[in-house]
Design a protein around this motif. Structure first.
Motif, PDB file in Angstrom:
ATOM      1  N   ARG A 277       0.824  -1.203   0.000  1.00  0.00           N
ATOM      2  CA  ARG A 277       0.000   0.000   0.000  1.00  0.00           C
ATOM      3  C   ARG A 277       0.867   1.265   0.000  1.00  0.00           C
ATOM      4  NH1 ARG A 277      -1.677   2.503   4.771  1.00  0.00           N
ATOM      5  NH2 ARG A 277      -0.833   0.675   5.809  1.00  0.00           N
ATOM      6  N   LEU A 278       1.894   1.290   0.841  1.00  0.00           N
ATOM      7  CA  LEU A 278       2.742   2.481   0.940  1.00  0.00           C
ATOM      8  C   LEU A 278       3.629   2.644  -0.287  1.00  0.00           C
ATOM      9  CD1 LEU A 278       3.796   2.444   4.706  1.00  0.00           C
ATOM     10  CD2 LEU A 278       1.780   3.444   3.627  1.00  0.00           C
ATOM     11  N   LEU A 279       4.125   1.523  -0.817  1.00  0.00           N
ATOM     12  CA  LEU A 279       4.944   1.608  -2.027  1.00  0.00           C
ATOM     13  C   LEU A 279       4.088   2.044  -3.212  1.00  0.00           C
ATOM     14  CD1 LEU A 279       7.536   1.253  -3.600  1.00  0.00           C
ATOM     15  CD2 LEU A 279       7.048  -1.213  -3.745  1.00  0.00           C
ATOM     16  N   ARG A 280       2.893   1.495  -3.314  1.00  0.00           N
ATOM     17  CA  ARG A 280       1.989   1.898  -4.400  1.00  0.00           C
ATOM     18  C   ARG A 280       1.687   3.390  -4.323  1.00  0.00           C
ATOM     19  NH1 ARG A 280      -2.098  -0.912  -3.116  1.00  0.00           N
ATOM     20  NH2 ARG A 280      -3.517   0.713  -2.378  1.00  0.00           N
ATOM     21  N   ARG A 281       1.401   3.882  -3.108  1.00  0.00           N
ATOM     22  CA  ARG A 281       1.110   5.299  -2.935  1.00  0.00           C
ATOM     23  C   ARG A 281       2.304   6.162  -3.327  1.00  0.00           C
ATOM     24  NH1 ARG A 281      -2.078   8.704  -3.947  1.00  0.00           N
ATOM     25  NH2 ARG A 281      -3.500   6.986  -3.577  1.00  0.00           N
ATOM     26  N   SER A 282       3.500   5.731  -2.979  1.00  0.00           N
ATOM     27  CA  SER A 282       4.713   6.495  -3.307  1.00  0.00           C
ATOM     28  C   SER A 282       4.930   6.563  -4.813  1.00  0.00           C
ATOM     29  CB  SER A 282       5.939   5.859  -2.629  1.00  0.00           C
ATOM     30  OG  SER A 282       5.800   5.865  -1.218  1.00  0.00           O
ATOM     31  N   LEU A 283       4.769   5.434  -5.491  1.00  0.00           N
ATOM     32  CA  LEU A 283       4.964   5.411  -6.950  1.00  0.00           C
ATOM     33  C   LEU A 283       3.866   6.191  -7.675  1.00  0.00           C
ATOM     34  CD1 LEU A 283       6.134   1.705  -7.403  1.00  0.00           C
ATOM     35  CD2 LEU A 283       7.495   3.768  -7.815  1.00  0.00           C
ATOM     36  N   ILE A 284       2.645   6.132  -7.162  1.00  0.00           N
ATOM     37  CA  ILE A 284       1.554   6.912  -7.759  1.00  0.00           C
ATOM     38  C   ILE A 284       1.868   8.405  -7.657  1.00  0.00           C
ATOM     39  CG2 ILE A 284      -0.835   7.657  -7.361  1.00  0.00           C
ATOM     40  CD1 ILE A 284      -1.563   4.743  -6.859  1.00  0.00           C
ATOM     41  N   ASN A 285       2.381   8.835  -6.510  1.00  0.00           N
ATOM     42  CA  ASN A 285       2.733  10.252  -6.344  1.00  0.00           C
ATOM     43  C   ASN A 285       3.801  10.673  -7.348  1.00  0.00           C
ATOM     44  OD1 ASN A 285       0.949  10.790  -4.305  1.00  0.00           O
ATOM     45  ND2 ASN A 285       2.423  10.576  -2.649  1.00  0.00           N
ATOM     46  N   LEU A 286       4.828   9.831  -7.506  1.00  0.00           N
ATOM     47  CA  LEU A 286       5.904  10.170  -8.449  1.00  0.00           C
ATOM     48  C   LEU A 286       5.389  10.171  -9.886  1.00  0.00           C
ATOM     49  CD1 LEU A 286       8.993   8.223  -7.035  1.00  0.00           C
ATOM     50  CD2 LEU A 286       8.346  10.611  -6.664  1.00  0.00           C
TER      51      LEU A 286
END
Length: 381
Positions: A277-286
């Protein structure tokens, strides 16, 4: 004074004359009055009996009195009109309810240990015949003056913060439940008889509902992140499947309109242990940032590759960052998109470096455009 009844702290008090002497002793310390009066928060000095022998101007103004000397010898709860301070003759700290009061407990613990103590407290006060709840952050610290033991107590009103936190929690909880319910019920919607265009719009609605749910959960995580309450849940994740999922999520986003998202050809499918969940959110932001910085018909590339025991995810676009942006890109609330923005790259760095055991870096030049990288260990110790 005669000893009064108590169910918790000592009811013992000093006489007015003794309190006056202690007040003068506190004021004898050079610049004490000036320093304590400069604080915009409540600061009081208590004796062993928890009686106030000095209060700064901020507290005096809150109490609405002209001269604090008239209130010398009272206890904090009595001055704040705490409803529990009037239950027994002994006053503040002596009722059964006082056994759970954060103010009293913090003061007593500081007096007992001789060390600084810190806690939160909830008081119910009565102001002008109205019940007023009060949330305080309390700090209590010992003070020795000529072998006499005093306690400095600092109290900050955090009622607004607590009310805001409650509303945020309630709002997030209700929004997530409602969106989950909508997401589940749409699966039972009859699709027989829909033409091709209607079926496409139906699929888009499903994507948008899931995206809305993801956005709500992301905002909840940001609030938890800011309060240091975020909990990670590590599981096995496939790197390439994650990238494909992210592209699917952003396929209908307004930032992707008229632009292309491509997966780098040398990307690898690799299993890693992380919080999906946190990795997905980070990549979505980038990826969102890269899309927003791109013009129509430009291509944004996302990929992943392995380096020994690490895996690198990256997002690349053609735009070049200015020196001013480069120097502030990870600063909280810094944004090139206007007011109310600026948590994207900041949150990515905090999530990756403090919660996913990874690193975040970037480079930007005319030759390569801009590349943001997230480097994570494949296995987490």
């Amino acid at each position: 004074m005669p000893k009064a009844e108590t169910h918790f702290a000592s009811p013992e008090r000093l006489e007015k004359g003794e309190i006056k002497e202690q007040y003068e002793k506190v004021l004898s310390l050079e610049h004490t009055k000036e320093i304590l009066n400069s604080f915009p928060i409540i600061v009081v000095v208590l004796n062993k009996q928890r009686q106030v022998v000095f209060a700064n101007d901020t507290f005096v103004k809150i109490l609405g009195i002209d001269e604090f000397e008239d209130a010398l010898g009272q206890r904090p709860g009595e001055l704040l009109n705490c409803v529990n301070s009037a239950i027994l003759e002994g006053g503040c700290g002596t009722s059964r309810n006082c056994r759970y009061c954060g103010v009293v407990l913090t003061i007593l613990e500081s007096q007992k240990t001789g060390k600084e103590q810190e806690n939160e407290a909830r008081l119910t006060t009565r102001q002008q015949n109205k019940i007023v709840p009060l949330d305080l952050h309390v700090i209590s610290k010992p003070l020795l003056i000529d072998k006499d033991q005093f306690t400095v107590v600092i109290m900050m009103d955090i009622s607004t913060i607590k009310r805001k936190e409650y509303l945020e929690r309630t709002f997030m909880h209700d929004m997530i439940n409602t969106t989950w319910s909508l997401s589940g019920r749409i699966e039972f919607f009859p699709r027989d008889g829909l033409n091709e265009i209607q079926d496409e719009y139906f699929n888009r609605i499903k994507i948008e509902i899931n995206k809305l749910l993801d956005d709500i959960q992301a905002q909840r995580d940001l609030l938890k992140l800011d309060k240091k309450e975020l909990v990670t849940e590590f599981s096995e994740v496939d790197s390439l499947e994650l990238i494909q999922m992210i592209i699917h999520t952003l396929s209908t986003d307004k930032t992707a309109k008229g632009k292309r998202i491509a997966i780098a050809k040398d990307s690898v499918s690799l299993k890693l242990k992380t919080d999906e969940r946190l990795l997905r959110r980070s990549l979505i932001n980038l990826l969102k940032n890269a899309l927003e910085a791109s013009t129509s018909d430009e291509e944004v590339i996302i990929g992943c590759k392995q380096f020994k025991n690490d895996i690198e995810f990256w997002v690349q676009n053609k735009a070049v960052l200015s020196e001013e942006v480069k120097s502030q890109v990870f600063q909280r609330f810094f944004s090139t998109k206007g007011l109310g923005r600026g948590l994207g790259t900041y949150s990515v760095r905090i999530l990756v470096e403090e919660h996913l055991n990874g690193q975040v870096n970037f480079e930007s030049s005319e030759k390569i455009g801009t590349i943001f990288r997230i480097i994570l260990p494949v296995e987490v110790n």
